[in-house]
Scaffold this motif. Structure first.
Motif, PDB file in Angstrom:
ATOM      1  N   CYS A 144       0.840  -1.213   0.000  1.00 58.42           N
ATOM      2  CA  CYS A 144       0.000   0.000   0.000  1.00 58.42           C
ATOM      3  C   CYS A 144       0.874   1.263   0.000  1.00 58.42           C
ATOM      4  O   CYS A 144       2.055   1.226   0.338  1.00 58.42           O
ATOM      5  CB  CYS A 144      -0.954  -0.011   1.191  1.00 58.42           C
ATOM      6  SG  CYS A 144      -0.208   0.480   2.760  1.00 58.42           S
ATOM      7  N   LYS A 145       0.270   2.392  -0.374  1.00 59.79           N
ATOM      8  CA  LYS A 145       1.013   3.655  -0.448  1.00 59.79           C
ATOM      9  C   LYS A 145       1.527   4.103   0.914  1.00 59.79           C
ATOM     10  O   LYS A 145       2.590   4.696   1.011  1.00 59.79           O
ATOM     11  CB  LYS A 145       0.133   4.745  -1.068  1.00 59.79           C
ATOM     12  CG  LYS A 145      -0.079   4.548  -2.541  1.00 59.79           C
ATOM     13  CD  LYS A 145      -0.795   5.706  -3.176  1.00 59.79           C
ATOM     14  CE  LYS A 145      -0.971   5.390  -4.648  1.00 59.79           C
ATOM     15  NZ  LYS A 145      -1.250   6.537  -5.446  1.00 59.79           N
ATOM     16  N   LYS A 146       0.787   3.761   1.971  1.00 57.01           N
ATOM     17  CA  LYS A 146       1.199   4.161   3.316  1.00 57.01           C
ATOM     18  C   LYS A 146       2.508   3.466   3.709  1.00 57.01           C
ATOM     19  O   LYS A 146       3.392   4.079   4.301  1.00 57.01           O
ATOM     20  CB  LYS A 146       0.095   3.815   4.320  1.00 57.01           C
ATOM     21  CG  LYS A 146       0.316   4.377   5.686  1.00 57.01           C
ATOM     22  CD  LYS A 146      -0.899   4.156   6.564  1.00 57.01           C
ATOM     23  CE  LYS A 146      -0.713   4.844   7.902  1.00 57.01           C
ATOM     24  NZ  LYS A 146      -1.860   4.671   8.766  1.00 57.01           N
ATOM     25  N   CYS A 147       2.630   2.182   3.341  1.00 58.46           N
ATOM     26  CA  CYS A 147       3.834   1.415   3.692  1.00 58.46           C
ATOM     27  C   CYS A 147       4.959   1.586   2.664  1.00 58.46           C
ATOM     28  O   CYS A 147       6.122   1.695   3.031  1.00 58.46           O
ATOM     29  CB  CYS A 147       3.514  -0.079   3.795  1.00 58.46           C
ATOM     30  SG  CYS A 147       2.515  -0.534   5.217  1.00 58.46           S
ATOM     31  N   SER A 148       4.598   1.545   1.393  1.00 57.38           N
ATOM     32  CA  SER A 148       5.614   1.480   0.333  1.00 57.38           C
ATOM     33  C   SER A 148       5.666   2.690  -0.581  1.00 57.38           C
ATOM     34  O   SER A 148       6.488   2.721  -1.509  1.00 57.38           O
ATOM     35  CB  SER A 148       5.372   0.234  -0.528  1.00 57.38           C
ATOM     36  OG  SER A 148       5.459  -0.925   0.257  1.00 57.38           O
ATOM     37  N   GLY A 149       4.792   3.656  -0.365  1.00 59.79           N
ATOM     38  CA  GLY A 149       4.784   4.809  -1.251  1.00 59.79           C
ATOM     39  C   GLY A 149       4.474   4.382  -2.673  1.00 59.79           C
ATOM     40  O   GLY A 149       3.562   3.602  -2.911  1.00 59.79           O
ATOM     41  N   LYS A 150       5.268   4.850  -3.617  1.00 60.08           N
ATOM     42  CA  LYS A 150       5.059   4.490  -5.021  1.00 60.08           C
ATOM     43  C   LYS A 150       5.823   3.233  -5.423  1.00 60.08           C
ATOM     44  O   LYS A 150       5.811   2.827  -6.574  1.00 60.08           O
ATOM     45  CB  LYS A 150       5.450   5.658  -5.929  1.00 60.08           C
ATOM     46  CG  LYS A 150       6.908   6.052  -5.828  1.00 60.08           C
ATOM     47  CD  LYS A 150       7.228   7.229  -6.725  1.00 60.08           C
ATOM     48  CE  LYS A 150       8.698   7.605  -6.562  1.00 60.08           C
ATOM     49  NZ  LYS A 150       9.095   8.690  -7.417  1.00 60.08           N
ATOM     50  N   ILE A 193       9.501  -7.239   7.036  1.00 60.19           N
ATOM     51  CA  ILE A 193       8.953  -8.449   6.403  1.00 60.19           C
ATOM     52  C   ILE A 193       7.738  -8.063   5.572  1.00 60.19           C
ATOM     53  O   ILE A 193       6.843  -7.354   6.050  1.00 60.19           O
ATOM     54  CB  ILE A 193       8.580  -9.502   7.466  1.00 60.19           C
ATOM     55  CG1 ILE A 193       9.842  -9.910   8.232  1.00 60.19           C
ATOM     56  CG2 ILE A 193       7.912 -10.718   6.815  1.00 60.19           C
ATOM     57  CD1 ILE A 193       9.606 -10.898   9.358  1.00 60.19           C
ATOM     58  N   TYR A 194       7.690  -8.532   4.327  1.00 57.45           N
ATOM     59  CA  TYR A 194       6.614  -8.188   3.402  1.00 57.45           C
ATOM     60  C   TYR A 194       5.366  -9.028   3.655  1.00 57.45           C
ATOM     61  O   TYR A 194       5.445 -10.248   3.840  1.00 57.45           O
ATOM     62  CB  TYR A 194       7.077  -8.389   1.953  1.00 57.45           C
ATOM     63  CG  TYR A 194       5.998  -8.099   0.946  1.00 57.45           C
ATOM     64  CD1 TYR A 194       5.754  -6.801   0.520  1.00 57.45           C
ATOM     65  CD2 TYR A 194       5.200  -9.120   0.433  1.00 57.45           C
ATOM     66  CE1 TYR A 194       4.751  -6.524  -0.390  1.00 57.45           C
ATOM     67  CE2 TYR A 194       4.194  -8.854  -0.478  1.00 57.45           C
ATOM     68  CZ  TYR A 194       3.967  -7.553  -0.883  1.00 57.45           C
ATOM     69  OH  TYR A 194       2.966  -7.286  -1.776  1.00 57.45           O
ATOM     70  N   PHE A 195       4.208  -8.370   3.659  1.00 57.59           N
ATOM     71  CA  PHE A 195       2.902  -9.034   3.743  1.00 57.59           C
ATOM     72  C   PHE A 195       2.028  -8.541   2.596  1.00 57.59           C
ATOM     73  O   PHE A 195       2.202  -7.425   2.107  1.00 57.59           O
ATOM     74  CB  PHE A 195       2.222  -8.725   5.087  1.00 57.59           C
ATOM     75  CG  PHE A 195       2.849  -9.457   6.244  1.00 57.59           C
ATOM     76  CD1 PHE A 195       2.403 -10.718   6.614  1.00 57.59           C
ATOM     77  CD2 PHE A 195       3.903  -8.890   6.951  1.00 57.59           C
ATOM     78  CE1 PHE A 195       2.990 -11.405   7.670  1.00 57.59           C
ATOM     79  CE2 PHE A 195       4.497  -9.562   8.009  1.00 57.59           C
ATOM     80  CZ  PHE A 195       4.039 -10.826   8.363  1.00 57.59           C
ATOM     81  N   ASN A 196       1.073  -9.361   2.173  1.00 56.77           N
ATOM     82  CA  ASN A 196       0.202  -9.006   1.036  1.00 56.77           C
ATOM     83  C   ASN A 196      -0.787  -7.889   1.371  1.00 56.77           C
ATOM     84  O   ASN A 196      -1.255  -7.202   0.475  1.00 56.77           O
ATOM     85  CB  ASN A 196      -0.592 -10.237   0.564  1.00 56.77           C
ATOM     86  CG  ASN A 196       0.297 -11.263  -0.094  1.00 56.77           C
ATOM     87  OD1 ASN A 196       1.331 -10.929  -0.653  1.00 56.77           O
ATOM     88  ND2 ASN A 196      -0.099 -12.517  -0.024  1.00 56.77           N
ATOM     89  N   SER A 197      -1.147  -7.759   2.650  1.00 58.06           N
ATOM     90  CA  SER A 197      -2.151  -6.757   3.007  1.00 58.06           C
ATOM     91  C   SER A 197      -1.683  -5.899   4.184  1.00 58.06           C
ATOM     92  O   SER A 197      -0.870  -6.324   5.007  1.00 58.06           O
ATOM     93  CB  SER A 197      -3.473  -7.442   3.379  1.00 58.06           C
ATOM     94  OG  SER A 197      -3.365  -8.088   4.637  1.00 58.06           O
ATOM     95  N   HIS A 198      -2.251  -4.719   4.243  1.00 57.83           N
ATOM     96  CA  HIS A 198      -1.923  -3.793   5.322  1.00 57.83           C
ATOM     97  C   HIS A 198      -2.389  -4.370   6.662  1.00 57.83           C
ATOM     98  O   HIS A 198      -1.697  -4.236   7.681  1.00 57.83           O
ATOM     99  CB  HIS A 198      -2.570  -2.423   5.052  1.00 57.83           C
ATOM    100  CG  HIS A 198      -2.049  -1.334   5.915  1.00 57.83           C
ATOM    101  ND1 HIS A 198      -0.780  -0.815   5.786  1.00 57.83           N
ATOM    102  CD2 HIS A 198      -2.615  -0.671   6.964  1.00 57.83           C
ATOM    103  CE1 HIS A 198      -0.592   0.127   6.688  1.00 57.83           C
ATOM    104  NE2 HIS A 198      -1.683   0.226   7.422  1.00 57.83           N
TER     105      HIS A 198
END
Length: 186
Positions: free
Chosen positions: A49-55, A108-113
C-alpha cells in the motif's frame, strides 16, 4: 561430413546449456546449508500500500515482485540483496530495501496492510544467514558436463565411423559404376 559433426556438437552443447549442464538424468544436487548467526534484529512489517511502500509497492529494490513468506527488506550495508535469511523457522530472501531500514532492522513483506499491522514490531529476534556448506551442486554439474562431453565424444566417433563407411560405400559404388560403364562400352 565435418559440417554435420559440427552441427551435432553444437546441438548437444546448446542442449547442455538449456538443460543446466546436462542432457542426462539429473543427479541429486541439493547443497547442504548451515545457518550463521547474524545477531538480534528488530522486525517490522510492510505491504504494497502507499502508506507502507509509497510508489514502490509493486517492485522490490532487486527488481522482483514481492511475495509474502519470501520477501524481506534489509539494510544493504548489513545484508546483501539476494541473501537467504532464516527468521523464526522461515527462510526469506533479502529482495528489498527501505528508507527506515537501517542497521539491525528487517522489514517483512505481507500481502495486506491488515496482516502487516497484525505482525506489528518485534524486538531482539535472532536472525541467521543461510549459507552453503558443500559444493555438491557444482560437483554434480561438473560430472554432468563431463557426461555431456563423453556423449558428444561418442557421437563424434560414431559420426566419424559412419563417414568412413559412407566413403567406402561411395568408393565401392563408383568402382561398380565404372565396371558397368566399362562393360557396356565394350
Amino acid at each position: 561430413m565435418k559440417h554435420i559433426q559440427k552441427k551435432c556438437l553444437l546441438v548437444l552443447l546448446m542442449l547442455s546449456i538449456v538443460l543446466g549442464g546436462s542432457i542426462l538424468p539429473a543427479k541429486d544436487t541439493q547443497a547442504a546449508t548451515k545457518k550463521v548467526y547474524l545477531g538480534k534484529y528488530t522486525l517490522t512489517a510492510y505491504c504494497p500500500c502507499k502508506k507502507c511502500s509509497g510508489k514502490f509497492g509493486k517492485k522490490t529494490a532487486s527488481g522482483t515482485k514481492p511475495k509474502q513468506g519470501r520477501t524481506i527488506a534489509v539494510d544493504r550495508k548489513k545484508i546483501k540483496l539476494g541473501t537467504k535469511i532464516h527468521i523464526n523457522g522461515t527462510t526469506y530472501t533479502a529482495e528489498d530495501t527501505g528508507g527506515a531500514i537501517k542497521g539491525n532492522r528487517i522489514d517483512i513483506y505481507f500481502n495486506s496492510h491488515k496482516k502487516a499491522l497484525k505482525f506489528g514490531k518485534k524486538k531482539k529476534v535472532k536472525v541467521y544467514k543461510v549459507v552453503k556448506t558443500s559444493s555438491k551442486k557444482e560437483t554434480a554439474k561438473a560430472d554432468s558436463s563431463n557426461d555431456v562431453i563423453a556423449v558428444t565424444s561418442d557421437i563424434t566417433t560414431d559420426i566419424q565411423a559412419d563417414t568412413e563407411s559412407l566413403k567406402t560405400i561411395s568408393n565401392d559404388a563408383v568402382a561398380t559404376a565404372d565396371n558397368i560403364v566399362a562393360s557396356v562400352t565394350q
